[in-house]
Motif scaffolding. Structure first.
Motif, PDB file in Angstrom:
ATOM      1  N   GLY A   1       9.893  -3.371  90.169  1.00 46.82           N
ATOM      2  CA  GLY A   1      10.694  -2.495  89.327  1.00 46.82           C
ATOM      3  C   GLY A   1      11.801  -3.280  88.660  1.00 46.82           C
ATOM      4  O   GLY A   1      12.526  -4.033  89.320  1.00 46.82           O
ATOM      5  N   VAL A   2      11.962  -3.125  87.354  1.00 47.90           N
ATOM      6  CA  VAL A   2      12.968  -3.843  86.577  1.00 47.90           C
ATOM      7  C   VAL A   2      13.739  -2.839  85.724  1.00 47.90           C
ATOM      8  O   VAL A   2      13.129  -1.994  85.063  1.00 47.90           O
ATOM      9  CB  VAL A   2      12.331  -4.919  85.675  1.00 47.90           C
ATOM     10  CG1 VAL A   2      13.408  -5.617  84.843  1.00 47.90           C
ATOM     11  CG2 VAL A   2      11.564  -5.929  86.500  1.00 47.90           C
ATOM     12  N   ALA A   3      15.059  -2.922  85.766  1.00 43.35           N
ATOM     13  CA  ALA A   3      15.907  -2.070  84.937  1.00 43.35           C
ATOM     14  C   ALA A   3      16.391  -2.882  83.733  1.00 43.35           C
ATOM     15  O   ALA A   3      16.963  -3.964  83.900  1.00 43.35           O
ATOM     16  CB  ALA A   3      17.094  -1.543  85.737  1.00 43.35           C
TER      17      ALA A   3
ATOM     18  N   THR B   1      14.508   6.930  83.293  1.00 47.14           N
ATOM     19  CA  THR B   1      15.414   6.596  82.199  1.00 47.14           C
ATOM     20  C   THR B   1      16.766   7.231  82.460  1.00 47.14           C
ATOM     21  O   THR B   1      16.870   8.319  83.041  1.00 47.14           O
ATOM     22  CB  THR B   1      14.866   7.113  80.853  1.00 47.14           C
ATOM     23  OG1 THR B   1      14.697   8.535  80.917  1.00 47.14           O
ATOM     24  CG2 THR B   1      13.545   6.452  80.511  1.00 47.14           C
TER      25      THR B   1
ATOM     26  N   LEU C   1      12.250   3.265  95.142  1.00 45.12           N
ATOM     27  CA  LEU C   1      11.141   3.033  94.230  1.00 45.12           C
ATOM     28  C   LEU C   1      10.042   2.200  94.853  1.00 45.12           C
ATOM     29  O   LEU C   1       8.889   2.275  94.444  1.00 45.12           O
ATOM     30  CB  LEU C   1      11.672   2.333  92.964  1.00 45.12           C
ATOM     31  CG  LEU C   1      10.692   2.119  91.810  1.00 45.12           C
ATOM     32  CD1 LEU C   1      10.195   3.453  91.287  1.00 45.12           C
ATOM     33  CD2 LEU C   1      11.353   1.313  90.702  1.00 45.12           C
TER      34      LEU C   1
ATOM     35  N   THR D   1      13.960   2.056  83.693  1.00 37.70           N
ATOM     36  CA  THR D   1      13.344   1.369  84.832  1.00 37.70           C
ATOM     37  C   THR D   1      11.852   1.271  84.592  1.00 37.70           C
ATOM     38  O   THR D   1      11.180   2.287  84.396  1.00 37.70           O
ATOM     39  CB  THR D   1      13.617   2.119  86.150  1.00 37.70           C
ATOM     40  OG1 THR D   1      15.027   2.211  86.353  1.00 37.70           O
ATOM     41  CG2 THR D   1      12.985   1.382  87.324  1.00 37.70           C
TER      42      THR D   1
ATOM     43  N   ARG E   1       9.307   4.300  84.827  1.00 39.39           N
ATOM     44  CA  ARG E   1       9.496   5.042  86.068  1.00 39.39           C
ATOM     45  C   ARG E   1      10.735   5.929  86.025  1.00 39.39           C
ATOM     46  O   ARG E   1      10.878   6.831  86.841  1.00 39.39           O
ATOM     47  CB  ARG E   1       9.589   4.075  87.251  1.00 39.39           C
ATOM     48  CG  ARG E   1       8.272   3.374  87.553  1.00 39.39           C
ATOM     49  CD  ARG E   1       7.172   4.383  87.842  1.00 39.39           C
ATOM     50  NE  ARG E   1       5.893   3.763  88.113  1.00 39.39           N
ATOM     51  CZ  ARG E   1       5.450   3.481  89.321  1.00 39.39           C
ATOM     52  NH1 ARG E   1       6.199   3.745  90.368  1.00 39.39           N
ATOM     53  NH2 ARG E   1       4.257   2.937  89.488  1.00 39.39           N
TER      54      ARG E   1
END
Length: 391
Positions: free
Chosen positions: A222-224, A260, A212, A266, A258
């Motif tokens: 980027g964070v989940a 799912t 990513l 994400t 970004r």
């Protein structure tokens, strides 16, 4: 004709024979794959080819046994054990055979006295010495904007030599060297300068960024999170992230989806908002109206491309003074004169002047040559590489 042997010695001979058959077939497939695709064959394909041949051999033998007076029962424990052992050993020899076949392709030219040859060089050409040898320097630099190549790879390449046909131009020679480095060693980006005699004057390498990261604009991460997205929300949608609080609901941050996977989403969010999320908490997403952000899309696409952006200043004594923008072998996205506003996407006929700041998008090698031309005058001509004196 006799049936399959029932004694341990006969079973061992069968297993060894099938293992040799598997390794031979896998090696031949790996040889052809490297020859045409110029890449190493995956282990799975090699095992499939080798073990598949063993399966066909055993299946054909069993199918013909009833017509030859043999015992067609393949479910007996000795038969099953023998077949399983044959497949297991065949899988191992398939991998070994594939590596031997792959190495035989890359080192085929070594039989004629050369250590590394380009695919277009035949043994007849090499025997009469009509070749150009390109020796890589002992020091290999890194390309700015790309992840560095591992030290092990640099040590392997440092000082190594490649041999190519003599009747090619410097440009063709450079393209072949770059192709060898990218295909055989997995290099993502190569920046190389060659002299007219094939001497490497400069070499820098970079690896391709995966995942990513290349798609994130600088300043974002980027964070989940675990969240309940809207029914129609998907990748590329802008959303507001909400959490439950004592007052009912609290807006945490705004981001772009970004990806799912069930209840895991994400998001690309500002780096300052990344610490606001809790991995144990469940969030709710609210889809926002689509916003046009061409600058973000441009940066994201640029980071995933082979090109990169550079900013350079045209010096008074450089070769670029007085040349039109269209004469540059690159994309000029903006020009900032010394006493004026930034000109975005200038017309190709726009003449460059001393002091202009150029925003150029190009491959690292092209960008470096333009930067050199912007600093000073140069006198470079492309000629045919000279024959290596040692040949």
């Amino acid at each position: 004709m006799q049936t399959l042997p029932q004694n341990p010695e006969g079973a061992l001979v069968q297993i060894i024979g099938l293992a040799i058959l598997s390794g031979t077939v896998a090696g031949a497939v790996a040889f052809v794959h490297r020859w045409y695709a110029r890449k190493r064959i995956p282990n799975g394909v090699a095992i499939l080819a080798g073990v598949g041949t063993v399966g066909i051999s055993l299946g054909t033998w069993k199918a013909l046994q009833p017509f030859m007076g043999g015992n067609p029962d393949v479910l007996l424990l000795p038969e099953a054990t023998r077949n399983i052992a044959s497949f297991a050993v065949a899988g191992v020899t398939a991998v070994i055979g594939a590596r031997i076949g792959d190495r035989a392709t890359t080192n085929m030219a070594a039989l004629s006295g050369a250590t590394k040859l380009d695919d277009d060089v035949s043994r007849i050409v090499g025997a009469v010495g009509r070749m150009v040898t390109v020796t890589l320097p002992e020091t290999i630099d890194d390309i700015d904007g790309y992840d560095a190549v591992s030290d092990e790879t640099k040590e392997t390449l440092a000082g190594s030599s490649f041999v190519f046909p003599r009747r090619i131009t410097v440009t063709e020679l450079r393209e072949r060297v770059v192709a060898r480095l990218e295909d055989d060693h997995g290099i993502g980006q190569v920046d190389i300068d060659l002299a007219s005699d094939g001497t490497v004057e400069y070499l820098a390498l970079g690896s391709r960024i995966a995942g990513l990261g290349p798609l994130l604009v600088p300043g974002t991460v980027g964070v989940a999170i675990r969240a309940d997205p809207a029914f129609s929300a998907g990748a590329g949608d802008f959303v507001a992230v909400w959490r439950r609080s004592d007052d009912g609901a609290e807006r945490v941050a705004t981001g772009e989806i970004r990806g799912t996977a069930e209840d895991v989403v994400t998001l690309a969010v500002d780096a300052t908002d990344a610490r606001k999320f809790d991995a144990t908490e469940q969030y709710r997403l609210e889809t926002l109206p689509r916003q046009s952000r061409p600058e973000r899309e441009f940066v994201a696409r640029l980071r995933s491309a082979d090109e990169r952006m550079g900013v350079l200043t045209v010096e008074p004594e450089s070769d670029l003074v007085g040349l039109p923008v269209g004469s540059l072998d690159s994309t000029v996205v903006a020009v900032k004169p010394t006493d004026g506003a930034v000109e975005t996407l200038p017309v190709r006929s726009r003449l460059l002047a001393a002091g202009d700041d150029l925003y150029v998008v190009a491959r690292p090698a092209v960008l470096r040559r333009i930067e050199r031309s912007a600093r000073e005058k140069s006198d470079t001509t492309e000629t045919e590489p000279k024959e290596n004196p040692s040949q």
